[in-house]
Write an enzyme that holds these catalytic residues in place. Sequence first.
Site, short mmCIF file in Angstrom:
data_model
loop_
_atom_site.label_atom_id
_atom_site.label_comp_id
_atom_site.label_asym_id
_atom_site.label_seq_id
_atom_site.Cartn_x
_atom_site.Cartn_y
_atom_site.Cartn_z
N THR A 176 6.64 5.90 -3.51
CA THR A 176 5.70 6.80 -4.19
C THR A 176 4.78 7.42 -3.15
O THR A 176 4.36 6.76 -2.21
CB THR A 176 4.88 6.04 -5.25
N PHE A 178 1.22 9.00 -2.60
CA PHE A 178 -0.10 9.02 -3.21
C PHE A 178 -0.95 10.03 -2.46
O PHE A 178 -0.77 10.24 -1.26
CB PHE A 178 -0.77 7.65 -3.05
#
Length: 570
Positions: A176, A178
């Site tokens: 992921t 961020f």
Amino acid sequence: MEDVPKVAVQGEEGSFSQEAGLKYWGKPVDFKPKRTFEEVIKSIENDETEYGILPIENSLIGSISTTYDLLLESNLSIIGEVISDVSHYLLGIKKVTVKEIRKIYSHPAALSQCSTFLESLQNCEIIPVYDTAGSAMMLAKNRDEHSAAIASKLSAKIYNLEIIAEKLEDYPNNQTRFIIVAKADKETYQKNSKTSIIFTTLHQPGSLFHILKIFNDYGINLTKLESRPHKTEPWRYYFYLDFEGHRRDKLINEALDELRDQTNFLKILGSYPIWSESKKVERIHITSGSIEDKDKSHLPLYSYERKGNYTIITLKDFDMPEIKIGNGSFTIIAGPCSVEGRKQLFKTANLIRESKVSILRGGAFKPRTSPYSFQGLGEEGLKLLKEARENYGLYIISEVLSPSDVELVAEYVDILQIGARNMQNFTLLKELGKVKKPVMLKRGMSATIKELLLSAEYILAQGNDKVILCERGIRTFETSTRNTLDLSAIPILKEKTHLPVFVDPSHGTGNRKLVLPMSKAALVSGADGIIVEVHFQPESALSDGNQSLDPDSYRKFIKEIKDLKEKLRK
Ligand code: PEP
Ligand code: MN
């Protein structure tokens, strides 16, 4: 605790956002858990925290639309990014087996990423809850030995839970990205930056094209394009664009000015360092004005643009004349395809020395298409090359086939050759990056120019900057020649890279008659040198006799190349 950043994160203690935050700051951080992404933003706006960390895209499920929508409305800037592995762990009160678990709690997104694991369980209830780290927290409170939570490794530590099973996700490399948001005064300047913007286009044909063309015209690399619905005007869209460069760079500044004229609405979300695992990003506070972008560190090591001048490789031994490769002098390397024995090698070496050529080629380890063909003399061949080196005062180039032989071959030769068949043997390339001697990398017979350069990058990236590239012909449908010698590769390579470029007209054509015309063409096309096969008696050669020059044609060859060089000098 003055130096500890205050950071708002969505989720309970131990969330993936918190894990990413620890990675980003690499030091203790004061995390403030928030229930929603909106609360993360509010907490910074109200000065309760300085920073917020929000997931923006996941490698499996794509963009996180809530974050995109919030960026449009908030006045905060993106001041950083971090990419973090998202790995799911099955956590319990005790280290029981998976079979003993009757209930599993987690956030629906985490559950869906672990579907294969969950489907394999029998008699186990799957219960979605509001938060992954929250499921771990609940478990730590209710202490049911037959329940488990799916959450991060960090949650196991924070809530003192046991890891029952690990890496439960359906696909490896689940990552992921961020973003770090903060008030605009927290923005930093770093050369290797990225900028994020939101815009809407003018409502006319070709408007998105005209906007993207600006980036093309300025040579700015785009890294992401995303669109989100315009909530008040159905079927119109906000475009979110990420591109390389900092808004304080002169070039980016100019491009953004042009962009203003082409858009209805333009919002700059921020410029921030591109995340890099290897080097910790150094963040410098912005000074006023624009900063000219001269940093080339994002370019590959082979790139001419990055280095700014051509590489010259020097061969030097105390009692031998110094040779410079790549200084514009068109170096000739000559010798037999294979080392076949002392008589063959020495007779050929003598011919080479008489012609004033200083580098002798000869394969001791031969990469033969058929396993039944002559495979070379191995170390014995290397010893003969060394003897020839001493007796005739010639530098030596010879091929290395296997990573385990690199050290051995490097002991005997001045230049290590990587054959076409090994151009993408990455283990071998990495090994060559560790030696101190020059390496000649031959183009693979089905390799593109870009692939050749990327193979060179493997060697350069390991710290060996003495790489010579060699065009040796590629496979095409043409059967009149052994390979099709791609001479256009020379000017292309000379533009793209600072590394010396050689041509092998022997393997490039497979025909001794074509060696001279192709060598002349290589010289005229800007090559730094050629490597040609010569044999004192080609008809008896154990390999590549057809393409090897015999003594007479070799002497003629040397004379004609010398004449052409002189003609070109005038
Ligand atoms: C060679 O130079 O002897 C050789 C085997 O060349 P290539 O790897 O280009 O086929
Ligand atoms: Mn050969």
